[in-house]
Scaffold this motif. Structure first.
Motif, PDB file in Angstrom:
ATOM      1  N   LEU A 162       0.823  -1.214   0.000  1.00 42.48           N
ATOM      2  CA  LEU A 162       0.000   0.000   0.000  1.00 42.48           C
ATOM      3  C   LEU A 162       0.854   1.259   0.000  1.00 42.48           C
ATOM      4  N   ALA A 163       1.981   1.230   0.712  1.00 44.32           N
ATOM      5  CA  ALA A 163       2.855   2.398   0.756  1.00 44.32           C
ATOM      6  C   ALA A 163       3.365   2.762  -0.631  1.00 44.32           C
ATOM      7  N   GLN A 164       3.573   1.754  -1.484  1.00 45.31           N
ATOM      8  CA  GLN A 164       4.103   2.002  -2.821  1.00 45.31           C
ATOM      9  C   GLN A 164       3.009   2.227  -3.868  1.00 45.31           C
ATOM     10  N   MET A 165       1.800   1.800  -3.543  1.00 49.64           N
ATOM     11  CA  MET A 165       0.705   1.968  -4.496  1.00 49.64           C
ATOM     12  C   MET A 165      -0.047   3.282  -4.311  1.00 49.64           C
ATOM     13  N   ALA A 166      -0.177   3.732  -3.075  1.00 46.27           N
ATOM     14  CA  ALA A 166      -0.995   4.922  -2.791  1.00 46.27           C
ATOM     15  C   ALA A 166      -0.262   6.192  -3.198  1.00 46.27           C
ATOM     16  N   GLU A 167      -1.045   7.205  -3.477  1.00 46.74           N
ATOM     17  CA  GLU A 167      -0.498   8.528  -3.796  1.00 46.74           C
ATOM     18  C   GLU A 167      -1.158   9.552  -2.897  1.00 46.74           C
ATOM     19  N   GLY A 168      -0.399  10.545  -2.461  1.00 51.45           N
ATOM     20  CA  GLY A 168      -0.946  11.596  -1.628  1.00 51.45           C
ATOM     21  C   GLY A 168      -0.632  11.410  -0.159  1.00 51.45           C
ATOM     22  N   ARG A 169      -1.118  12.322   0.656  1.00 54.10           N
ATOM     23  CA  ARG A 169      -0.872  12.314   2.094  1.00 54.10           C
ATOM     24  C   ARG A 169      -1.801  11.302   2.779  1.00 54.10           C
ATOM     25  N   MET A 170      -1.218  10.402   3.548  1.00 57.05           N
ATOM     26  CA  MET A 170      -2.007   9.366   4.212  1.00 57.05           C
ATOM     27  C   MET A 170      -2.916   9.976   5.275  1.00 57.05           C
ATOM     28  N   GLN A 171      -4.142   9.496   5.331  1.00 58.20           N
ATOM     29  CA  GLN A 171      -5.116   9.983   6.299  1.00 58.20           C
ATOM     30  C   GLN A 171      -5.650   8.880   7.215  1.00 58.20           C
ATOM     31  N   GLU A 172      -5.950   7.707   6.653  1.00 57.35           N
ATOM     32  CA  GLU A 172      -6.549   6.644   7.460  1.00 57.35           C
ATOM     33  C   GLU A 172      -6.219   5.276   6.880  1.00 57.35           C
ATOM     34  N   ALA A 173      -5.917   4.351   7.778  1.00 55.05           N
ATOM     35  CA  ALA A 173      -5.749   2.942   7.400  1.00 55.05           C
ATOM     36  C   ALA A 173      -6.885   2.150   8.039  1.00 55.05           C
ATOM     37  N   ILE A 193      -1.510  -7.764  16.748  1.00 56.03           N
ATOM     38  CA  ILE A 193      -0.142  -7.896  16.262  1.00 56.03           C
ATOM     39  C   ILE A 193      -0.097  -7.827  14.737  1.00 56.03           C
ATOM     40  N   LEU A 194      -1.170  -8.217  14.060  1.00 59.50           N
ATOM     41  CA  LEU A 194      -1.213  -8.107  12.608  1.00 59.50           C
ATOM     42  C   LEU A 194      -1.337  -6.647  12.178  1.00 59.50           C
ATOM     43  N   THR A 195      -2.137  -5.893  12.916  1.00 59.18           N
ATOM     44  CA  THR A 195      -2.259  -4.465  12.623  1.00 59.18           C
ATOM     45  C   THR A 195      -0.911  -3.776  12.750  1.00 59.18           C
ATOM     46  N   LEU A 196      -0.163  -4.108  13.805  1.00 53.32           N
ATOM     47  CA  LEU A 196       1.157  -3.513  13.991  1.00 53.32           C
ATOM     48  C   LEU A 196       2.105  -3.921  12.870  1.00 53.32           C
ATOM     49  N   ALA A 197       2.029  -5.168  12.435  1.00 54.72           N
ATOM     50  CA  ALA A 197       2.890  -5.615  11.337  1.00 54.72           C
ATOM     51  C   ALA A 197       2.581  -4.853  10.057  1.00 54.72           C
ATOM     52  N   LYS A 220      -4.968   7.901  11.081  1.00 54.97           N
ATOM     53  CA  LYS A 220      -5.986   7.212  11.861  1.00 54.97           C
ATOM     54  C   LYS A 220      -5.969   5.723  11.503  1.00 54.97           C
ATOM     55  N   VAL A 221      -6.040   4.872  12.508  1.00 55.53           N
ATOM     56  CA  VAL A 221      -6.027   3.424  12.281  1.00 55.53           C
ATOM     57  C   VAL A 221      -7.290   2.822  12.886  1.00 55.53           C
ATOM     58  N   THR A 222      -8.070   2.120  12.075  1.00 55.48           N
ATOM     59  CA  THR A 222      -9.303   1.495  12.558  1.00 55.48           C
ATOM     60  C   THR A 222      -9.300   0.014  12.202  1.00 55.48           C
ATOM     61  N   GLU A 223      -9.909  -0.776  13.054  1.00 58.41           N
ATOM     62  CA  GLU A 223     -10.029  -2.222  12.840  1.00 58.41           C
ATOM     63  C   GLU A 223     -11.490  -2.629  12.968  1.00 58.41           C
ATOM     64  N   THR A 224     -11.915  -3.538  12.114  1.00 52.82           N
ATOM     65  CA  THR A 224     -13.215  -4.177  12.268  1.00 52.82           C
ATOM     66  C   THR A 224     -13.028  -5.680  12.073  1.00 52.82           C
TER      67      THR A 224
END
Length: 527
Positions: A339-350, A365-369, A398-402
């Motif tokens: 994702l870091a190499q595919m996305a363009e622009g300023r990161m806002q939310e994962a 631990i997967l989120t941290l990885a 911002k980091v969110t998990e569902t």
């Protein structure tokens, strides 16, 4: 070869174990802040007991430091916040000294009830003071336990053998769990007013410092006795001395102090009603062997295999769980890098979504990885699982998990979307046959791509000739295609393809692809 500095007289079996794991080990005694800062720069690992204080200055001097191992339970001698900021793992061995500390607590409990140290001293001084040194029995007395974790639970089990009535205050334990131990769960105020003896078994934190201060000691049942084998600082020592001198508290037995060793003129050391020992709770041959071997194995696993257990600044996991999750950890890290190499622009939310069987296992631990892969790819600073969330927060990500147990197509599925000020990039992955990671969706297009090496990712209009032109270009430039996967939304719509390449593609070739008709985007990704 990675290097480890061992201080504070760790038992030789632990040092030998580190060397047998293939680590280069240097041994030192207890080190002051300046001495440690001067030496730590050449080491990836540091193992301490309780004498060496690992301060922010020492941690910042550890330019190669990856892990700090504490041979014991308490980590108040280590600046965990500073370590977390630097991405350094801090781990302890919480179970190795459980029996030793529980037995020491019971020893002090008996000595306090029967005034054994005073009896020993006076008789050796030639005085027979039998009537003055009359004690009390434990039978039927109320023992209040502050903290019903590993050690507190073992104390409770042993005290029940003396037919004491056990009450406990632990805000993180349910009443049902306490009852299974034969313990009555109560609130703190009730424990203070009911207990004949109080023993403390909580960690020292900002919230628990002076857990028993002047106000709490004043609420104790008159004639109560106090034992502390946990951490100095949990009790206000000056307030305790005053409570004993006033006759409100009958006595105390202390193995730990706010300053160790305490000054010779400390008020508590002047009182016959106070029994003191020099932090001996874990000082048994068996306990020291156990924690030395445990910390050696943990540090070696972290440095050599990336397996982290008993970390105090990472989500809790054990070795078996880590082994089960290892393929997904690798997958999540690669998803972040992708994702870091595919996305363009300023990161806002994962946004991360866990679906299927994987929700029954730890996913933090997967989120941290994933964050480690994402942030480590684009930032120059050192990013680890330890500081990844801090760095994300500092940069406004911002980091969110569902989670959902429903996963129609795969037993387990990990999905991630990265939102920027210019759009969104997404990828989803799973693990086949318990060990083979695959990307199964890219930007909503279904495919099965091998996430490794150089990957040419391009989106195009689904018309004839696109794949052929790109294949011809690769052949002309001597770039071998190791694999190819593609997905499309419908015939004649948009398609996404992934080519695994044996060698990188230069910028000119990538620009040539982007200039081809029907190409929407083209990216070269390195995993």
């Amino acid at each position: 070869m990675k290097r480890v500095l061992v201080t504070d007289g760790l038992q030789a079996v632990g040092v030998d174990a580190l060397r047998k794991h293939g680590l280069d080990v240097d041994v030192a005694g207890a080190l002051g802040e300046g001495e440690l800062a001067a030496r730590i720069g050449e080491y990836e690992g540091l193992v301490v007991r309780s004498a060496t204080r690992v301060t922010r200055a020492a941690i910042e001097a550890g330019r190669r430091l990856e892990v700090i191992g504490r041979a014991g339970a308490g980590v108040d001698s280590i600046d965990v916040d500073a370590a977390t900021e630097r991405g350094v793992i801090v781990m302890n061995t919480p179970g190795g000294n459980t029996t030793a500390v529980a037995e020491h607590t019971l020893g002090l409990l008996l000595a306090l009830a029967r005034r054994l140290p005073a009896a020993d001293v006076t008789l050796k001084a030639g005085r027979w003071e039998k009537s003055r040194l009359q004690g009390v029995e434990l039978l039927g007395k109320v023992l209040g336990i502050l903290g019903l974790g590993r050690i507190g639970s073992e104390v409770a089990r042993r005290a029940l053998g003396f037919r004491m009535h056990i009450i406990a205050y632990d805000p993180y334990l349910t009443r049902e769990a306490a009852e299974r131990l034969g313990v009555e769960s109560v609130e703190l105020d009730e424990l203070l007013t009911r207990a004949d003896f109080i023993t403390i078994h909580t960690p020292l934190t900002g919230d628990t410092r002076h857990l028993l201060g002047e106000a709490e000691l004043a609420r104790l049942k008159p004639g109560a006795r106090l034992i502390n084998c946990a951490r100095g600082g949990l009790v206000d020592e000056m307030a305790l001395a005053r409570a004993i001198q006033a006759g409100h508290v009958a006595g105390a037995a202390l193995d730990v102090f706010e300053q160790e060793p305490p000054p010779a003129d400390h008020p508590l050391l002047q009182l016959e009603q106070v029994i003191v020992t020099p932090h001996l709770g874990a000082a048994t041959d068996e306990a020291q062997t156990a924690v030395a071997l445990a910390i050696a194995d943990q540090v070696a696993d972290a440095l050599l295999r990336g397996v982290v257990v008993n970390a105090v600044n990472l989500p809790a996991t054990d070795a078996e769980t880590h082994k089960e999750q290892a393929p997904y950890l690798g997958l999540a890290e690669k998803m972040g890098r992708f994702l870091a190499q595919m996305a363009e622009g300023r990161m806002q939310e994962a946004r991360l979504t866990y679906a299927g069987e994987i929700v029954g296992r730890p996913t933090a631990i997967l989120t941290l990885a994933l964050l480690r892969g994402l942030l480590g790819t684009i930032l120059s600073e050192h990013v680890t699982d330890v500081n990844a969330m801090l760095i994300a927060k500092a940069r406004g990500l911002k980091v969110t998990e569902t989670s959902t147990t429903e996963s129609p197509d795969y037993a387990s599925l990990v999905s991630a979307e990265l939102y920027t000020d210019r759009g969104v990039a997404s990828v989803a992955g799973t693990v086949f046959f318990k060990r083979e990671p695959r990307f199964v969706q890219i930007d909503g297009f279904s495919l099965e791509a091998l996430p490794q090496g150089w990957m040419l990712v391009f989106a195009n209009l689904d018309v004839p000739g696109v794949i052929g032109r790109i294949g011809t270009l690769c052949g002309r430039r001597g770039i071998n295609i190791a694999g190819m996967q593609l997905g499309r939304e419908r015939r004649g719509g948009r398609a996404v393809s992934v080519l695994n390449l044996d060698d990188p593609m230069d910028a000119a070739a990538l620009d040539e692809i982007r200039a081809m008709p029907d190409i929407v985007l083209a990216k070269l990704v390195k995993l």
